[in-house]
Design an enzyme around this catalytic site. Structure first.
Site, mmCIF file in Angstrom:
data_model
loop_
_atom_site.group_PDB
_atom_site.id
_atom_site.type_symbol
_atom_site.label_atom_id
_atom_site.label_comp_id
_atom_site.label_asym_id
_atom_site.label_seq_id
_atom_site.Cartn_x
_atom_site.Cartn_y
_atom_site.Cartn_z
ATOM 1 N N GLU A 227 -51.501 25.668 -1.932
ATOM 2 C CA GLU A 227 -52.495 25.923 -0.893
ATOM 3 C C GLU A 227 -53.644 26.675 -1.551
ATOM 4 O O GLU A 227 -53.549 27.878 -1.794
ATOM 5 C CB GLU A 227 -51.879 26.731 0.255
ATOM 6 N N CYS A 261 -59.357 31.545 3.079
ATOM 7 C CA CYS A 261 -59.487 30.298 2.316
ATOM 8 C C CYS A 261 -60.167 29.202 3.126
ATOM 9 O O CYS A 261 -60.765 28.288 2.548
ATOM 10 C CB CYS A 261 -58.124 29.823 1.825
#
Length: 482
Positions: A227, A261
């Site tokens: 991720e 993110c």
């Protein structure tokens, strides 16, 4: 984060490395002894996650704030506590269905045999969690792994030592370490963790470090879920409600001071509406955080190093001729490390702010002439982790969705697709490999084993050698059926 050979140069192993070796061996043996935990055992483990999260809420909130310098209390409760517990409860609700063997059809010429896909625990799962959401990004994948019947080792970031200690104590109090445990330590421990032959390794962090993690895991052919990040665009269509879009963009960018993110990394807006967009985002930011230096609602940048890097991005853009609009008091720059929302207007493409993932409250505003130019702008770059689109023109929206590739999308808002447990969360290309959340998480940490149950009435031996005319006749019939 992992260094290529740092631990190999020192024959003396750290406490973290020794703990890792012991716990991994313990969990591997535990998996061999009990490779398929019952539904009741898995539910009990998920209940433990909920209990430790809720019982230690204040400790977690305070620890994360201490690590950051200041972390907005409500941001931690929303993004760390509520999202984590919600995800665990979702897994509990659906676990019985997820665990069932999945029926699949068997071709006519293979009847009366049966075919199934049966989810099987992989074994020991390694989770490397980052500093920006240090609780949620440790426990959310742990919930998926435990639901799938695995053992779990968590390595939190060394940049959040207070949270790491609190998480270690909470997990140790709730779980037998043969089921779930936390390993703390620095660079050497992190490197050793990536090189441990887990049955699956999940890493959340930057793309450059993700590459090194994948390389280390590849030595053991350890499957990975990465991720990562990237430069996630927000597109303001000509049909957009500017005020509504601006409020959403400002919130998505300023939550956790942009240290997210999936935060919008830059905004693409029609050139003739650029100034309107800039003004609207500035107004929205002032309404959200009137005084960033005095409010506890605005989060600090996590470290002096990260703070200096963000300042250098802005200075580089200024040096290259970009206009900069700061929204908020500069009194908070030091020692609180609170950086105002800083819009960089049409920066040159060679400026650092357009070359690197920003990971802070700096927001380039890019003028584009039309939709084609916006699509080219996005598609000329690495595939982003998230994409945001604002507007009321469904046809224009669908063109953008069809002609761009991103890890996930939220339309007319930011961030929310990540909180939807029925949607997988993950990247694509350089923004990540694999996905989890909900069903996707259960399947990521399971071996979806295909099983063919041959019938005792089968006559498959007609296909065995020696081959004869009879074989040709059977093949002829089978080929007509196919």
């Amino acid at each position: 984060m992992p260094a290529d050979t740092a631990h190999m140069e020192n024959p003396t192993k750290s406490d973290g490395e020794r703990s890792l070796e012991r716990l991994f061996a313990l969990q591997k043996k535990a998996h061999r002894d009990a490779p398929y935990p019952s539904y009741e055992e898995r539910i009990s483990n998920l209940d433990r996650l909920i209990r430790l999260t809720e019982a230690n809420e204040e400790k977690f909130v305070n620890a994360i704030s201490e690590d950051f310098g200041n972390r907005a209390r409500h941001e931690t409760i929303i993004a760390e506590i509520v999202v984590t517990v919600s995800g665990v409860k979702h897994a509990k609700k659906h676990l019985k269905k997820w665990m069932r063997p999945r029926k699949v059809s068997t071709p006519l010429h293979m009847l009366p045999a049966k075919s199934r896909i049966e989810p099987q625990p992989l074994g020991v799962i390694g989770i490397i969690s980052p500093w920006n959401y240090p609780l949620q990004l440790a426990l959310a994948p742990a919930a998926a792994a435990l639901a799938a019947g695995n053992r779990v080792l968590i390595k939190p970031s060394e940049l959040t030592p207070h949270l790491s200690e609190a998480l270690f104590n909470a997990v140790t109090a709730e779980f037998d370490e043969s089921v779930c445990a936390v390993v703390t330590g620095g660079v050497e421990t992190g490197q050793a963790f990536t090189e441990t032959p887990f049955d699956h390794l999940l890493f959340t962090g930057s793309t450059p470090v993700g590459v090194r993690v994948a390389q280390a895991a590849a030595k053991n052919l350890t499957p990975v879920t990465l991720e990562l990040g990237g430069k996630s665009p927000a597109i303001v269509d000509k049909s957009a409600d500017i005020a509504a879009a601006a409020k959403s963009i400002a919130h998505g960018k300023m939550m956790n001071a942009g240290q997210t993110c999936v935060a919008p990394d830059y905004v693409l807006t029609p050139g003739d509406r650029r100034d309107e967009v800039v003004s609207a985002i500035a107004e929205a930011a002032r309404n959200l955080f009137p005084e960033i230096d005095t409010t506890q609602d605005y989060t600090s940048i996590v470290s002096d190093r990260h703070f200096s890097r963000l300042q250098s991005l802005v200075e580089d853009a200024k040096d290259k001729g970009a206009d900069v609009v700061e929204v908020g008091s500069s009194n908070a720059l030091n020692p609180q490390r609170k950086l105002p929302l800083t819009m960089v207007i049409d920066p040159p493409m060679d400026s650092a702010v357009m070359q690197e993932e920003i990971f802070g409250p700096i927001l380039p505003i890019i003028s584009i002439s039309n939709e084609t130019e916006a699509l080219d702008f996005i598609n000329d770059r690495d595939r982003p982790l998230a994409l945001y689109w604002y507007g009321d023109d469904d046809t224009a929206r669908d063109r953008v969705l069809q002609k761009t590739v991103s890890g996930g999308v939220t339309v007319n808002d930011t961030l929310w697709h990540v909180a939807q447990e029925n949607l997988p969360f993950g990247g694509v290309g350089k923004s990540g490999i694999g996905a989890y959340h909900g069903t996707a998480g259960f399947e990521t940490f399971s071996h979806m084993k295909p099983i063919f149950y041959q019938s005792r009435f089968a006559n498959s031996s007609v296909m065995y050698p020696p081959y004869t005319e009879k074989t040709d006749k059977v093949l002829s019939i089978v080929r007509k059926i196919l």
